[in-house]
Design a protein around this motif. Structure first.
Motif, PDB file in Angstrom:
ATOM      1  N   ASN A  65     -35.895 -19.067 -16.779  1.00  0.00           N
ATOM      2  CA  ASN A  65     -36.524 -18.216 -15.767  1.00  0.00           C
ATOM      3  C   ASN A  65     -35.575 -17.881 -14.635  1.00  0.00           C
ATOM      4  OD1 ASN A  65     -38.862 -16.811 -15.400  1.00  0.00           O
ATOM      5  ND2 ASN A  65     -40.151 -18.597 -14.992  1.00  0.00           N
TER       6      ASN A  65
ATOM      7  N   ALA B 224     -38.483  -8.153 -22.491  1.00  0.00           N
ATOM      8  CA  ALA B 224     -38.321  -9.607 -22.418  1.00  0.00           C
ATOM      9  C   ALA B 224     -36.865  -9.940 -22.091  1.00  0.00           C
ATOM     10  CB  ALA B 224     -38.728 -10.238 -23.740  1.00  0.00           C
TER      11      ALA B 224
ATOM     12  N   ARG C  66     -37.873 -10.010 -12.982  1.00  0.00           N
ATOM     13  CA  ARG C  66     -39.209  -9.639 -12.516  1.00  0.00           C
ATOM     14  C   ARG C  66     -39.262  -9.828 -10.995  1.00  0.00           C
ATOM     15  NH1 ARG C  66     -43.389 -13.342 -15.232  1.00  0.00           N
ATOM     16  NH2 ARG C  66     -42.444 -14.832 -13.814  1.00  0.00           N
TER      17      ARG C  66
ATOM     18  N   ASN D 102     -47.061  -5.085 -19.107  1.00  0.00           N
ATOM     19  CA  ASN D 102     -48.318  -5.166 -18.355  1.00  0.00           C
ATOM     20  C   ASN D 102     -48.129  -5.646 -16.920  1.00  0.00           C
ATOM     21  OD1 ASN D 102     -49.927  -4.401 -20.610  1.00  0.00           O
ATOM     22  ND2 ASN D 102     -49.695  -6.472 -21.443  1.00  0.00           N
ATOM     23  N   SER D 103     -46.863  -5.685 -16.445  1.00  0.00           N
ATOM     24  CA  SER D 103     -46.591  -6.163 -15.097  1.00  0.00           C
ATOM     25  C   SER D 103     -46.149  -5.012 -14.202  1.00  0.00           C
ATOM     26  CB  SER D 103     -45.488  -7.229 -15.126  1.00  0.00           C
ATOM     27  OG  SER D 103     -45.892  -8.350 -15.875  1.00  0.00           O
TER      28      SER D 103
ATOM     29  N   TYR E  84     -39.037 -11.973 -17.356  1.00  0.00           N
ATOM     30  CA  TYR E  84     -40.100 -11.679 -18.326  1.00  0.00           C
ATOM     31  C   TYR E  84     -39.804 -12.424 -19.626  1.00  0.00           C
ATOM     32  CZ  TYR E  84     -41.375  -7.751 -15.286  1.00  0.00           C
ATOM     33  OH  TYR E  84     -41.756  -6.976 -14.226  1.00  0.00           O
ATOM     34  N   GLN E  85     -40.816 -13.144 -20.128  1.00  0.00           N
ATOM     35  CA  GLN E  85     -40.605 -13.942 -21.334  1.00  0.00           C
ATOM     36  C   GLN E  85     -40.971 -13.200 -22.606  1.00  0.00           C
ATOM     37  OE1 GLN E  85     -39.034 -16.891 -21.101  1.00  0.00           O
ATOM     38  NE2 GLN E  85     -38.930 -16.476 -18.880  1.00  0.00           N
ATOM     39  N   THR E  86     -41.827 -12.182 -22.483  1.00  0.00           N
ATOM     40  CA  THR E  86     -42.220 -11.388 -23.653  1.00  0.00           C
ATOM     41  C   THR E  86     -42.242  -9.914 -23.277  1.00  0.00           C
ATOM     42  OG1 THR E  86     -44.602 -11.461 -23.165  1.00  0.00           O
ATOM     43  CG2 THR E  86     -43.682 -13.299 -24.477  1.00  0.00           C
TER      44      THR E  86
ATOM     45  N   ASP F 290     -44.691  -7.901 -23.990  1.00  0.00           N
ATOM     46  CA  ASP F 290     -46.035  -7.589 -23.497  1.00  0.00           C
ATOM     47  C   ASP F 290     -46.154  -7.918 -22.016  1.00  0.00           C
ATOM     48  OD1 ASP F 290     -46.874  -6.655 -25.925  1.00  0.00           O
ATOM     49  OD2 ASP F 290     -47.775  -8.569 -26.555  1.00  0.00           O
ATOM     50  N   GLU F 291     -45.563  -9.044 -21.603  1.00  0.00           N
ATOM     51  CA  GLU F 291     -45.605  -9.415 -20.185  1.00  0.00           C
ATOM     52  C   GLU F 291     -44.906  -8.355 -19.347  1.00  0.00           C
ATOM     53  OE1 GLU F 291     -44.024 -12.956 -17.167  1.00  0.00           O
ATOM     54  OE2 GLU F 291     -43.631 -13.069 -19.327  1.00  0.00           O
TER      55      GLU F 291
END
Length: 1023
Positions: free
Chosen positions: A921, A827, A831, A816-817, A808-810, A812-813
């Motif tokens: 990543n 973050a 994932r 919401n995943s 996860y880069q943020t 929020d990501e």
């Protein structure tokens, strides 16, 4: 004056002898008329001789009698020529590449290679000697098509996993049957290895590779069915060295080498680790641990402290000879190997004698006897019962800490300060002593009587006696003995196998068109072992070790065990040849085993084969291109009974201690209860195999090929299966399930250059497709280790887990995943893919529905390539070996890529960890509380590899020099093993398997003992 006279007489006699000798000259050529340089020309039974020149010419002085000259050259048939007074002899040597007259060992007999109807691969002693190894099974790797050899550990004496044409079983053993000089040996480690705390010893380590003359691998049912119930996984026949009629010869073979670890993993140094710890704590809102990380510098390289340069050496002395009636071979050897890990080594002492004699024209008798003794010191590697193994601990240990701490008992740093379960690997390796001593007496005696011409009776009796003792002691200052306060163990095992074989063989040739070879046999075999295991805890001081186990404060209950099984067999085989073109083989064996239930103890295993030698047909006679062409086809049934005895019986075991209240007080008792559910219908696993092959030789033997296609179906798998809880048990052993193996074996050999420089190549490629075709259940069998599952329609060695989907880069990501229940990622965290839900579509939740097949340990193909170049007396050989398409679970990454600051990690993970400034990543952020070991595709790596397995440069001294120093042969060589490996696998070794002894858990690397890179120099002398 008298001295002068004597000297004169001596000179005169020598001069007369020299003048009486005859000078013989000539030329040696090949079948094309080209001169052959470097051919040995010797006077038979002497050291007198010479070597041909570049033009193939030779000149040798010989005695005046009817001398016999022997012409020999590698790759050509040796010729013997009687001079009969001639002074000039020109000869032509024929190539020996086709070797159709070569005799191949098969079950209970031999057959000419040209008459083979089954699938057999041969490995010579020359190939076995090419690589310095402790056990002969290690030298088989890459040598034969259809034979996959995985050396899962580099420990001295460590075993291999051998699969002939795939894995055919799930619970029962998939190892082949070994037959040494007719003796069916028991290599089942569960029955011949001791159950104590000593190192796991490979039973085959007691066999001296230097004693072996040749190995034949029987692969299809036509070749193996003669061994019936134990042949489903193939058969490996081993023939030891024999004496030959002629002058007695003494041979000395030796080598000495140095081993080093092939690869070290790149880990964080002390400064980098301290920085990681601080960041991991800060990200978890904790106080940084180290105020000045740079002050620690490089710190301790724990791999460097644990691994060492280790010597390996072998010495073998043998005496062979005999006459037309009696031949003998006597040999003794010593092999020693220090492991590349501190505290591990192996010594083996061996002695063998083989004797054959013709008592008269009708009766032959003989004996094959060997005694081997191995002493193996081992260390704990891989996942251990108390703490992890020393190799794994060396990877995880804090590089800031020193190896030694003089303020601690024993003088060692006790444990990793960031994680309690990690012990000091150097202390564990050096101070925890674990020794297993094994003595093995293996031998057969036989008598063969020719009843009438062509009909003979042979009877043999063999024994395989194994005596093993394991001693272990861990002083009280080690992490491993923290709870036991010091521990000692003494375990013994005595095992004896006896075998009686009786065969009646009939050979008859009728009108030169019909040849019949028939065999009838009766065989009995019994195995029995007894073991005793004694342990004790609590040793206040360490001087006596295991030598005074009775002085312990906390002795444990001594246990013992017994095991016994027997087999009664009837077998037969008929080989029929029509005009040397059409070859038929029928084989059958009936085995009765005590391991199975009443009514199912006997099984019958038949096979049939046909071969057509097309090259012998009239329409092929004028063909100068094809030298030999043969088509083969076979079908047969073999069995597998490699399970523990008593599986069909209800066993009783102890349930612990209880207390009865009586009128006089209380009384302690120990109870008994059933511990297994009986299966009254238990029977064999059966494997049905079809094989089609073609053998081809062209261009006067310069190019040869063998291609085979096979299909194996194994039925009635012996499988541990859940049963209703109302039975009182969870599982029982049932005959359910099927496994299929299909594949292609390809073997090629060629003479690329044939002149002053000779270059030969041999290639083998094996393709196998394994699949479970029936599990008799709807759900998978989760084996619980390394993601291994058994699933209908998939191969054994299938990996099952989540699909890693980056980082996860943020925040929020992450919010919401889809996430795994109970996790609250941010973050920089890992994932996983949302693949499927109850309805087969992604549902926004990561759960068991999202687990899928993520890899397989089964390779697409395995291969080996050997090249040999000779020039005069110089020989250069290089052997490549590899595997393509297999994957490995790198279980080590659960810690080595987990950047939580509680253990050391790979430099790629520690330095490449996710930060806002390094949004990669691949590797997660540093976080003290991180413990995300969800099994996923991030653990699965491509383990394909290409390896330079061996490189050898040798020199054979010329006969002219040997004559002067009174030697019959002399060779010196240098060799390197595991010199170079090309692979994408990030661990120590793409072959490493922490669970190498199991059949169904494969392809998992977890702190195993790495293989070594070895450099050796050797010397062989013949007298």
């Amino acid at each position: 004056m008298k001295r002068i006279l004597l000297l004169g007489l001596l000179f005169t006699s020598v001069w007369l002898e020299v003048m009486a000798q005859q000078q013989v000259t000539g030329k040696v050529t090949d079948s094309k008329g080209e001169p052959l340089p470097g051919v040995n020309v010797l006077v038979k039974n002497t050291t007198i001789g010479s070597v041909t020149t570049q033009d193939g010419n030779y000149s040798v002085s010989v005695p005046p009698e009817n001398t016999i000259l022997v012409f020999s050259y590698i790759g050509y048939i040796t010729q013997e020529i009687t001079l009969n007074g001639r002074s000039g002899i020109d000869i032509t040597l024929s190539e020996d590449l086709q070797s159709l007259e070569e005799v191949v060992v098969v079950g209970y007999g031999t057959v000419k290679k040209s008459d083979l109807t089954g699938s057999v691969s041969s490995i010579s002693s020359v190939e076995l000697k090419a690589i310095p190894v402790a056990t002969f099974d290690q030298a088989l790797q890459g040598r034969a098509a259809g034979v996959q050899v995985v050396q899962s550990t580099g420990a001295p004496g460590g075993g291999t996993n051998i699969r002939i044409r795939g894995t055919s079983s799930v619970n029962a053993s998939s190892e082949p049957l070994y037959v040494i000089d007719g003796m069916l040996i028991n290599s089942n480690s569960g029955e011949t290895s001791i159950g104590g705390r000593g190192p796991a010893v490979n039973p085959l380590a007691t066999i001296n590779p230097s004693d072996i003359e040749s190995i034949e691998v029987l692969k299809d049912a036509s070749a193996t069915a003669i061994y019936g119930s134990r042949a489903a996984n193939g058969v490996i026949l081993i023939t030891t060295k024999r004496g030959k009629a002629g002058k007695a010869s003494v041979n000395f073979e030796s080598y000495y080498g140095v081993q080093t670890v092939t690869k070290k993993l790149d880990l964080l140094n002390a400064t980098q680790f301290a920085q990681l710890v601080n960041e991991a704590n800060q990200n978890a809102q904790l106080t940084p641990v180290y105020t000045n990380p740079e002050s620690f510098g490089e710190g301790t390289d724990w791999q460097e402290e644990l691994f060492r340069q280790a010597p390996i050496a072998n010495f073998q002395l043998s005496l062979t000879g005999g006459n037309d009636k009696t031949q003998y071979a006597i040999g003794g050897g010593f092999f020693t190997q220090n492991g590349i890990v501190e505290g591990s080594d192996l010594d083996r002492y061996s002695f063998r004698t083989n004797l054959n004699t013709d008592v008269n024209e009708k009766l032959k008798v003989g004996v094959n006897l060997s005694y081997n003794r191995t002493i193996n010191n081992g260390v704990l590697t891989g996942p251990g019962p108390v703490v992890q193994g020393v190799v794994y601990n060396a990877l995880l240990f804090n590089p800031i800490l020193p190896v030694y701490d003089p303020l601690r008992p024993g003088g060692y740093t006790f444990q990793h300060d960031r994680r309690d379960a990690i012990a000091n690997p150097v202390a564990e390796a050096k101070e925890y002593i674990s020794t297993t001593t094994t003595s093995r007496l293996l031998g057969t005696v036989f008598a063969e009587y020719e009843i009438v011409e062509g009909l003979s009776l042979r009877s043999s009796f063999g024994i395989d006696g194994l005596s093993t003792k394991s001693n272990s002691f861990g002083p009280n200052f080690l992490k491993r003995t923290e709870n036991s306060k010091g521990e000692a163990g003494v375990s013994t095992l005595e095992a004896l196998t006896w075998l009686n074989t009786n065969t009646l063989t009939y050979n008859k040739e009728i009108n030169q068109d019909h040849t019949i070879n028939a065999l009838l046999g009766f065989e009995m075999q019994q195995f029995r072992n007894e073991s005793v295991n004694s342990y004790a805890f609590g040793f206040p001081e360490s001087r006596t070790g295991w030598h005074d186990i009775g002085s312990a404060d906390n002795p444990q209950t001594t246990t013992n065990g017994e095991l016994e099984w027997s087999i009664l067999s009837y077998f037969g085989r008929i080989n029929y040849s029509l005009k040397n073109k059409y070859l038929f083989t029928l084989t059958g064996r009936a085995d009765g085993s005590s391991k199975f239930a009443e009514g199912n103890k006997y099984g019958f295993f038949p096979s049939a084969a046909f071969a057509w030698r097309v090259s012998e047909e009239e329409f092929m006679k004028s063909n100068n291109f094809i030298n030999d062409l043969k088509f083969r086809a076979s079908y047969g049934v073999t069995g597998n009974q490699a399970i523990p005895p008593y599986g069909s019986l209800a066993l009783i075991g102890q349930i612990g201690q209880g207390v009865f209240s009586t009128s006089s007080g209380s009384e302690a008792f120990r109870g008994r209860e059933p511990v297994s559910y009986p299966n009254r219908n238990l029977k064999w696993e059966t494997t049905k195999q079809a094989n089609i092959g073609v053998d081809l030789s062209v261009l006067e033997g310069r190019l040869g090929a063998t291609v085979e296609v096979y299909h194996k179906n194994t039925e009635d798998l012996l499988l541990g299966t859940p049963i209703p809880y109302t039975s009182g048990f969870e599982t029982t052993l049932l005959n359910i399930g099927n496994v299929q193996n299909r594949g292609i074996d390809i073997a090629l050999n060629s003479v690329n250059i044939d002149g002053n420089i000779r270059w030969t190549t041999s290639v083998n490629v094996s393709v196998n497709r394994n699949k479970i075709t029936n599990l008799a259940r709807e759900e998978d069998i989760n084996l619980g280790i390394g993601g291994n599952i058994l699933r209908e329609g998939e191969p054994i060695g299938t990996f099952f887990g989540y699909v890693f989907d980056g980082i996860y880069q943020t925040d929020d990501e992450a919010k919401n995943s889809p996430v795994i229940a109970g996790q609250n990622p941010s973050a920089g965290d890992r994932r996983y893919k949302d693949i499927s839900g109850p309805n087969g579509m992604p549902d926004g939740v990561i759960n068991d529905f999202d687990r899928t097949i993520i890899g397989s340990a089964q390779p697409d193909f395995t291969w080996g390539v050997n090249n040999t170049l000779t020039f005069k007396g110089i020989t250069l050989s290089f052997f490549f070996q590899g595997s393509q398409g297999n994957e490995m679970v790198n279980q080590n990454l659960g810690d080595l890529a987990n950047v939580n600051g509680r253990q050391n990690v790979l430099a790629s993970a520690g330095l490449g960890r996710w930060t806002p400034q390094n949004p990669n990543n691949t590797y997660a952020r540093a976080l003290y509380t991180a413990n995300d070991n969800v099994f996923s595709s991030r653990f699965v790596e491509d383990a394909s590899y290409l390896r330079l397995k061996n490189l050898t440069l040798g020199y054979n001294f010329p006969a002219s020099l040997l004559e002067k120093i009174k030697l019959s042969n002399a060779r010196i060589y240098v060799s390197g093993t595991n010199l170079w490996t090309l692979t994408d696998y990030s661990g120590y070794d793409p072959e490493g398997n922490a669970y190498g002894g199991t059949t169904n858990i494969v392809g998992v690397d977890f702190g195993g003992y790495p293989q070594a890179k070895t450099y050796t120099v050797g010397l062989n002398l013949g007298f």
